[in-house]
Write an enzyme that holds these catalytic residues in place. Structure first.
Site, PDB file in Angstrom:
ATOM      1  N   THR A  87       0.867  -1.171   0.000  1.00  0.00           N
ATOM      2  CA  THR A  87       0.000   0.000   0.000  1.00  0.00           C
ATOM      3  C   THR A  87       0.901   1.216   0.000  1.00  0.00           C
ATOM      4  O   THR A  87       1.651   1.427   0.969  1.00  0.00           O
ATOM      5  CB  THR A  87      -0.895   0.023   1.252  1.00  0.00           C
ATOM      6  OG1 THR A  87      -1.641  -1.194   1.296  1.00  0.00           O
ATOM      7  CG2 THR A  87      -1.855   1.204   1.212  1.00  0.00           C
ATOM      8  N   LYS A 162      -7.884   1.513  -3.050  1.00  0.00           N
ATOM      9  CA  LYS A 162      -7.543   1.054  -1.697  1.00  0.00           C
ATOM     10  C   LYS A 162      -7.693   2.191  -0.672  1.00  0.00           C
ATOM     11  O   LYS A 162      -8.297   2.015   0.388  1.00  0.00           O
ATOM     12  CB  LYS A 162      -6.095   0.535  -1.723  1.00  0.00           C
ATOM     13  CG  LYS A 162      -5.443   0.349  -0.374  1.00  0.00           C
ATOM     14  CD  LYS A 162      -5.659  -1.016   0.201  1.00  0.00           C
ATOM     15  CE  LYS A 162      -5.135  -1.092   1.625  1.00  0.00           C
ATOM     16  NZ  LYS A 162      -5.319  -2.364   2.249  1.00  0.00           N
ATOM     17  N   LYS A 237      -1.695   4.846   8.723  1.00  0.00           N
ATOM     18  CA  LYS A 237      -0.919   4.945   7.473  1.00  0.00           C
ATOM     19  C   LYS A 237      -1.848   5.189   6.287  1.00  0.00           C
ATOM     20  O   LYS A 237      -1.618   6.085   5.478  1.00  0.00           O
ATOM     21  CB  LYS A 237      -0.128   3.643   7.252  1.00  0.00           C
ATOM     22  CG  LYS A 237       0.560   3.597   5.900  1.00  0.00           C
ATOM     23  CD  LYS A 237       1.137   2.229   5.564  1.00  0.00           C
ATOM     24  CE  LYS A 237       1.584   2.227   4.096  1.00  0.00           C
ATOM     25  NZ  LYS A 237       2.099   0.944   3.651  1.00  0.00           N
TER      26      LYS A 237
HETATM   27  P1  NAD Z   1       6.065  -5.848   7.177  1.00  0.00           P
HETATM   28  O1  NAD Z   1       6.764  -4.679   7.788  1.00  0.00           O
HETATM   29  O2  NAD Z   1       5.777  -7.053   7.999  1.00  0.00           O
HETATM   30  O3  NAD Z   1       6.862  -6.339   5.866  1.00  0.00           O
HETATM   31  C1  NAD Z   1       7.621  -5.524   5.027  1.00  0.00           C
HETATM   32  C2  NAD Z   1       8.926  -6.266   4.744  1.00  0.00           C
HETATM   33  O4  NAD Z   1       9.687  -5.520   3.797  1.00  0.00           O
HETATM   34  C3  NAD Z   1       9.803  -6.417   5.985  1.00  0.00           C
HETATM   35  O5  NAD Z   1      10.066  -7.795   6.222  1.00  0.00           O
HETATM   36  C4  NAD Z   1      11.078  -5.634   5.642  1.00  0.00           C
HETATM   37  O6  NAD Z   1      12.250  -6.216   6.171  1.00  0.00           O
HETATM   38  C5  NAD Z   1      11.058  -5.693   4.128  1.00  0.00           C
HETATM   39  N1  NAD Z   1      11.833  -4.649   3.471  1.00  0.00           N
HETATM   40  C6  NAD Z   1      11.956  -3.345   3.824  1.00  0.00           C
HETATM   41  N2  NAD Z   1      12.757  -2.694   2.959  1.00  0.00           N
HETATM   42  C7  NAD Z   1      13.171  -3.630   2.054  1.00  0.00           C
HETATM   43  C8  NAD Z   1      14.009  -3.569   0.915  1.00  0.00           C
HETATM   44  N3  NAD Z   1      14.597  -2.443   0.547  1.00  0.00           N
HETATM   45  N4  NAD Z   1      14.217  -4.714   0.211  1.00  0.00           N
HETATM   46  C9  NAD Z   1      13.627  -5.875   0.596  1.00  0.00           C
HETATM   47  N5  NAD Z   1      12.811  -5.984   1.671  1.00  0.00           N
HETATM   48  C10 NAD Z   1      12.588  -4.869   2.385  1.00  0.00           C
HETATM   49  O7  NAD Z   1       4.715  -5.258   6.564  1.00  0.00           O
HETATM   50  P2  NAD Z   1       3.411  -6.070   6.096  1.00  0.00           P
HETATM   51  O8  NAD Z   1       2.441  -6.118   7.192  1.00  0.00           O
HETATM   52  O9  NAD Z   1       3.849  -7.317   5.412  1.00  0.00           O
HETATM   53  O10 NAD Z   1       2.833  -5.057   5.009  1.00  0.00           O
HETATM   54  C11 NAD Z   1       3.386  -4.916   3.717  1.00  0.00           C
HETATM   55  C12 NAD Z   1       2.538  -3.950   2.920  1.00  0.00           C
HETATM   56  O11 NAD Z   1       1.213  -4.455   2.849  1.00  0.00           O
HETATM   57  C13 NAD Z   1       2.428  -2.553   3.510  1.00  0.00           C
HETATM   58  O12 NAD Z   1       2.490  -1.616   2.464  1.00  0.00           O
HETATM   59  C14 NAD Z   1       1.083  -2.560   4.215  1.00  0.00           C
HETATM   60  O13 NAD Z   1       0.519  -1.273   4.284  1.00  0.00           O
HETATM   61  C15 NAD Z   1       0.298  -3.470   3.303  1.00  0.00           C
HETATM   62  N6  NAD Z   1      -0.838  -4.156   3.959  1.00  0.00           N
HETATM   63  C16 NAD Z   1      -0.676  -4.768   5.165  1.00  0.00           C
HETATM   64  C17 NAD Z   1      -1.748  -5.416   5.751  1.00  0.00           C
HETATM   65  C18 NAD Z   1      -1.606  -6.105   7.095  1.00  0.00           C
HETATM   66  O14 NAD Z   1      -2.641  -6.447   7.685  1.00  0.00           O
HETATM   67  N7  NAD Z   1      -0.395  -6.322   7.599  1.00  0.00           N
HETATM   68  C19 NAD Z   1      -2.999  -5.421   5.112  1.00  0.00           C
HETATM   69  C20 NAD Z   1      -3.134  -4.834   3.863  1.00  0.00           C
HETATM   70  C21 NAD Z   1      -2.029  -4.191   3.293  1.00  0.00           C
END
Ligand code: NAD
Length: 290
Positions: A87, A162, A237
């Site tokens: 997102t 979204k 966010k």
């Molecule tokens: P998270 O923080 O668990 O995962 C993100 C991952 O990206 C981390 O493991 C981090 O180490 C990695 N990362 C950061 N920079 C990086 C880079 N340069 N190269 C490679 N990896 C890198 O977050 P999440 O909960 O998995 O969410 C991911 C996305 O999905 C976000 O944009 C969030 O808004 C969206 N989202 C999350 C949810 C939820 O319920 N968690 C629901 C809908 C959407």
């Protein structure tokens, strides 16, 4: 299909695992060194992307997406497709789409709803923006990782859908919680309130499917001490992204702005971080008008 997967966090890891379970060859990379069973581990984003037909990113925000895209796009084969499921702000999605097009790549912005539960069960909903060709290329993967993919329009349209959806969600959750808190003060039983509103014109997803009052309506995070679910800081966010987009597009969104301000206070000053976004109800419960 050969797939690169960058960002194996709470969402990315189970999504990648589902692609492996469906028989795809997945190479993954995460800066935190996360490993996922069945996913070959690369030592960098470009290494994960090399030779892949589709590269999927699932990253924290637009700034990180842009940095990853700068590195990964030059490493991708011409004709391959980049699918960003994070997102992020609409502008970042459009900027990366343009960069991909210049490099002869397809691009789809495909943010999801359904949370970690949906990512694990393979029941996410994908909201997609991009060309018809790029969407068609990614669609079989959406079918594995989710139960529904809607092609909303050109690049950025998925992110737009979204943040509009989640602006409604944030505003509606607040309205539902403040109404419950008012009902309490008026001596109205919560179950009666639910019985009436859930079948009257005040009904909503937040009331009917995700009721913020414990013990009322179907099971929800309220019944589990407000453990997320959908954490208040993630709602914060998304509300920030919707206000950023509203400013850029000169759209008047006073309720979205009010919801952003409330969730910011809740998360930053009132112990809301790490709690479900429906924990707005106990917050209102404790307060008077002052
Ligand atoms: P998270 O923080 O668990 O995962 C993100 C991952 O990206 C981390 O493991 C981090 O180490 C990695 N990362 C950061 N920079 C990086 C880079 N340069 N190269 C490679 N990896 C890198 O977050 P999440 O909960 O998995 O969410 C991911 C996305 O999905 C976000 O944009 C969030 O808004 C969206 N989202 C999350 C949810 C939820 O319920 N968690 C629901 C809908 C959407």
């Amino acid at each position: 299909m050969k797939i690169g997967f960058i960002g194996l966090g709470n969402m990315g890891a189970p999504m990648a695992a589902n692609l492996v379970a469906a028989g795809h060859e997945v190479t993954g990379f995460d800066t935190a060194g996360v490993t996922v069973e069945g996913v070959a581990q690369a030592s960098s984003g470009p290494e994960a992307a090399k030779g892949a037909e589709v590269v999927i990113t699932m990253l924290p925000n637009g700034q990180i997406l842009r940095a990853v895209a700068d590195e990964v796009i030059p490493a991708m084969d011409k004709g391959a497709t980049l699918v960003d499921c994070s997102t992020v702000d609409v502008e970042s999605a459009r900027a990366v789409a343009a960069q991909a097009a210049d490099a002869g790549l397809g691009f789809v912005d495909a943010p999801v709803s359904g949370g970690v539960g949906g990512a694990t069960a393979g029941t996410l909903t994908f909201m997609c923006g991009g060309t018809a060709d790029a969407f068609a290329k990614a669609a079989p993967l959406f079918e594995i990782m989710g139960q529904k993919a809607v092609h909303c329009g050109d690049a950025g349209a998925g992110q737009a859908a979204k943040i509009c959806n989640n602006m409604i969600l944030g505003v509606t959750m607040i309205a539902t919680c403040e109404a419950f808190a008012l009902a309490d003060k008026l001596g109205l039983d919560r179950q009666k309130m639910f019985d009436v509103v859930s079948t009257s014109s005040g009904y909503s997803w937040t009331m009917n499917a995700y009721c913020p009052a414990p013990g009322v309506g179907p099971q929800s995070p309220a019944d589990n001490d407000y453990k997320p679910g959908f954490a208040a800081e993630l709602m914060l966010k998304d509300l920030g992204l919707s206000q950023q987009a509203a400013e850029a597009a000169d759209a008047d969104t006073p309720m979205g702005k009010a919801a952003l301000d409330l969730y910011r206070r809740f998360v930053e000053d009132e112990d809301g971080r790490g709690r479900d976004f429906s924990a707005m109800l106990p917050r209102f419960e404790k307060r008077g008008r002052g």
